[in-house]
Design an enzyme around this catalytic site. Sequence first.
Site, PDB file in Angstrom:
ATOM      1  N   CYS A   1      -0.725  -7.831  22.929  1.00 13.62           N
ATOM      2  CA  CYS A   1      -0.125  -9.075  22.437  1.00 13.62           C
ATOM      3  C   CYS A   1       0.548  -9.892  23.536  1.00 13.62           C
ATOM      4  O   CYS A   1       0.803 -11.078  23.341  1.00 13.62           O
ATOM      5  CB  CYS A   1       0.903  -8.776  21.352  1.00 13.62           C
ATOM      6  SG  CYS A   1       0.128  -8.292  19.821  1.00 13.62           S
TER       7      CYS A   1
HETATM    8  N1  CO8 Z   1       0.609  -2.944  -0.183  1.00 18.82           N
HETATM    9  C1  CO8 Z   1       1.600  -2.363  -0.917  1.00 18.82           C
HETATM   10  N2  CO8 Z   1       2.466  -1.448  -0.412  1.00 18.82           N
HETATM   11  C2  CO8 Z   1       2.305  -1.094   0.895  1.00 18.82           C
HETATM   12  C3  CO8 Z   1       1.294  -1.639   1.704  1.00 18.82           C
HETATM   13  C4  CO8 Z   1       0.416  -2.591   1.127  1.00 18.82           C
HETATM   14  N3  CO8 Z   1      -0.576  -3.184   1.833  1.00 18.82           N
HETATM   15  N4  CO8 Z   1       1.394  -1.103   2.941  1.00 18.82           N
HETATM   16  C5  CO8 Z   1       2.422  -0.250   2.918  1.00 18.82           C
HETATM   17  N5  CO8 Z   1       2.972  -0.229   1.672  1.00 18.82           N
HETATM   18  C6  CO8 Z   1       4.106   0.586   1.205  1.00 18.82           C
HETATM   19  C7  CO8 Z   1       4.268   1.866   2.009  1.00 18.82           C
HETATM   20  O1  CO8 Z   1       3.436   2.877   1.466  1.00 18.82           O
HETATM   21  C8  CO8 Z   1       5.739   2.161   1.828  1.00 18.82           C
HETATM   22  O2  CO8 Z   1       5.945   2.763   0.580  1.00 18.82           O
HETATM   23  P1  CO8 Z   1       7.105   3.878   0.352  1.00 18.82           P
HETATM   24  O3  CO8 Z   1       8.395   3.154   0.613  1.00 18.82           O
HETATM   25  O4  CO8 Z   1       6.907   4.276  -1.062  1.00 18.82           O
HETATM   26  O5  CO8 Z   1       6.825   4.955   1.352  1.00 18.82           O
HETATM   27  C9  CO8 Z   1       6.377   0.766   1.778  1.00 18.82           C
HETATM   28  O6  CO8 Z   1       5.328  -0.136   1.433  1.00 18.82           O
HETATM   29  C10 CO8 Z   1       7.019   0.358   3.085  1.00 18.82           C
HETATM   30  O7  CO8 Z   1       6.073   0.577   4.167  1.00 18.82           O
HETATM   31  P2  CO8 Z   1       6.440   0.303   5.667  1.00 18.82           P
HETATM   32  O8  CO8 Z   1       7.697   1.038   6.020  1.00 18.82           O
HETATM   33  O9  CO8 Z   1       5.219   0.548   6.516  1.00 18.82           O
HETATM   34  O10 CO8 Z   1       6.690  -1.277   5.589  1.00 18.82           O
HETATM   35  P3  CO8 Z   1       7.527  -2.217   6.529  1.00 18.82           P
HETATM   36  O11 CO8 Z   1       8.578  -2.864   5.739  1.00 18.82           O
HETATM   37  O12 CO8 Z   1       7.902  -1.577   7.814  1.00 18.82           O
HETATM   38  O13 CO8 Z   1       6.436  -3.357   6.864  1.00 18.82           O
HETATM   39  C11 CO8 Z   1       4.964  -4.006   8.664  1.00 18.82           C
HETATM   40  C12 CO8 Z   1       5.223  -3.024   7.528  1.00 18.82           C
HETATM   41  C13 CO8 Z   1       4.698  -5.372   8.056  1.00 18.82           C
HETATM   42  C14 CO8 Z   1       3.734  -3.519   9.430  1.00 18.82           C
HETATM   43  C15 CO8 Z   1       6.194  -4.102   9.587  1.00 18.82           C
HETATM   44  O14 CO8 Z   1       6.665  -2.802   9.905  1.00 18.82           O
HETATM   45  C16 CO8 Z   1       5.909  -4.820  10.889  1.00 18.82           C
HETATM   46  O15 CO8 Z   1       5.458  -5.953  10.932  1.00 18.82           O
HETATM   47  N6  CO8 Z   1       6.249  -4.178  12.015  1.00 18.82           N
HETATM   48  C17 CO8 Z   1       6.058  -4.765  13.329  1.00 18.82           C
HETATM   49  C18 CO8 Z   1       4.641  -4.604  13.700  1.00 18.82           C
HETATM   50  C19 CO8 Z   1       4.326  -5.291  15.008  1.00 18.82           C
HETATM   51  O16 CO8 Z   1       4.944  -6.196  15.463  1.00 18.82           O
HETATM   52  N7  CO8 Z   1       3.269  -4.814  15.608  1.00 18.82           N
HETATM   53  C20 CO8 Z   1       2.794  -5.409  16.774  1.00 18.82           C
HETATM   54  C21 CO8 Z   1       1.365  -5.103  16.774  1.00 18.82           C
HETATM   55  S1  CO8 Z   1       0.433  -6.288  17.505  1.00 18.82           S
HETATM   56  C22 CO8 Z   1       0.061  -5.861  19.141  1.00 18.82           C
HETATM   57  O17 CO8 Z   1       0.772  -5.322  19.912  1.00 18.82           O
HETATM   58  C23 CO8 Z   1      -1.286  -6.189  19.573  1.00 18.82           C
HETATM   59  C24 CO8 Z   1      -2.182  -5.048  19.348  1.00 18.82           C
HETATM   60  C25 CO8 Z   1      -3.582  -5.439  19.661  1.00 18.82           C
HETATM   61  C26 CO8 Z   1      -4.207  -6.308  18.620  1.00 18.82           C
HETATM   62  C27 CO8 Z   1      -4.918  -5.501  17.597  1.00 18.82           C
HETATM   63  C28 CO8 Z   1      -5.820  -6.352  16.756  1.00 18.82           C
HETATM   64  C29 CO8 Z   1      -6.505  -5.588  15.669  1.00 18.82           C
END
Ligand code: CO8
Length: 373
Positions: free
Chosen positions: A156
């Site tokens: 990124c």
């Molecule tokens: N629908 C419904 N529920 C869901 C879903 C879904 N799609 N996904 C997860 N849940 C549930 C989980 O099971 C969990 O349930 P429970 O509490 O019962 O265990 C609950 O929702 C909460 O899950 P999370 O803790 O995972 O949720 P978060 O609140 O942390 O949100 C995010 C998830 C949105 C992913 C968030 O953590 C986030 O945005 N984090 C930062 C990510 C980030 O910035 N990453 C950077 C990556 S990009 C990069 O570096 C480039 C990489 C190269 C590019 C790749 C291209 C493909």
Amino acid sequence: MHQPAITGSGVFTPPEVITNAELVEAFNAYADLMNARNAEAIAAGEMEPIEHSSTGFILKASGIEQRHVLEKEGILDPHRMYPHFRKRSDEEPGLMTEIAMEACNSALEQAGRRGAEIDLVICAASNMERAYPAIAIEIQKELGAGGFAFDVNVACSSATFGIQAAADMIRTGSVRRAIVVNPEITSGHLEWRDRDCHFIFGDVCTATVIERAEEAQGAHFLVRSTRCATEFSNNIRNNNGFLRRTRPDGMADRRDMQFMQNGRKVFKEVVPMVSAHIGAHLHDEGVAADDIRRLWLHQANKGMNDMIGRKVLGRVPAPGEQPNILQDYANTSSAGSIIAFSQNSDDLVAGDIGLICSFGAGYSVGSVLVERA
Ligand code: CO8
């Protein structure tokens, strides 16, 4: 020494859009298919069923409403779940080069330049379509540019790392005019079958022209300084690579060949890292938080950007002060902060200071301090 300036930027936006509702419908159909196929194993307690995704969760957890992609039919086919791209011969430009040309031409037009006037092309993106020849060299050929070209991958943060490399070379005089281009075909390496991340990414391409300020043809931004940092983390990872066929499991469709992350950990660890990075960069440049007119942050998660903006400015950013585009584009990896910059910088006036900042896998963070000339 020469003063580098950003004299043009451009965005290629693929016309196809996938809304959260369409995405969730396809994912849930896929989940139902897989759960039916594995009904016996699930009933025997040998396998967990795949849970449904939800639009409510996606919007609340990320702020994303839709994403642009190069090809949506394959992604939304529950029997496939990744895009269809036609096979190209080695004699024609690759897909990254094709979308790069659109963004480069917009950026060049804004800069009032032709491809032949460029003597450095950096293709900075989070994944390359092939190992070699470098994508950047193919883009150089298609642009009719001279000089030299090379690829950069810092996930990124690729765009800001590329801008730092180009700005430093312009400063020292080793190149005269550079283009940094970010063709991000994230749909090719996102795991659309994984509920935790299937909603995160979109495709796009951005480009930035950087040249000597004294040669700028029109409105431009001086690159006052840049700063890059990295710190190893396994929390965002993709294990696809050239050693793949040498492993005992060879060419198997392994989960880790696509994007993987521990999103919660990334959120918690990257927010303080980025806030401290920006704070130190501004401090060392003698720029106070109140002097900043605009923050163009990496577009991964609205909650993350809200927190970073609050920490950096010491208050809740005013509307428009920290523009987000991720509701329309999702996370476009290295291109996100450049889309935000390209679409939200025309209104700044001479003397206004802003900061472009990207962050992500590595971990990596890059910031570019600019001043409207
Ligand atoms: N629908 C419904 N529920 C869901 C879903 C879904 N799609 N996904 C997860 N849940 C549930 C989980 O099971 C969990 O349930 P429970 O509490 O019962 O265990 C609950 O929702 C909460 O899950 P999370 O803790 O995972 O949720 P978060 O609140 O942390 O949100 C995010 C998830 C949105 C992913 C968030 O953590 C986030 O945005 N984090 C930062 C990510 C980030 O910035 N990453 C950077 C990556 S990009 C990069 O570096 C480039 C990489 C190269 C590019 C790749 C291209 C493909």
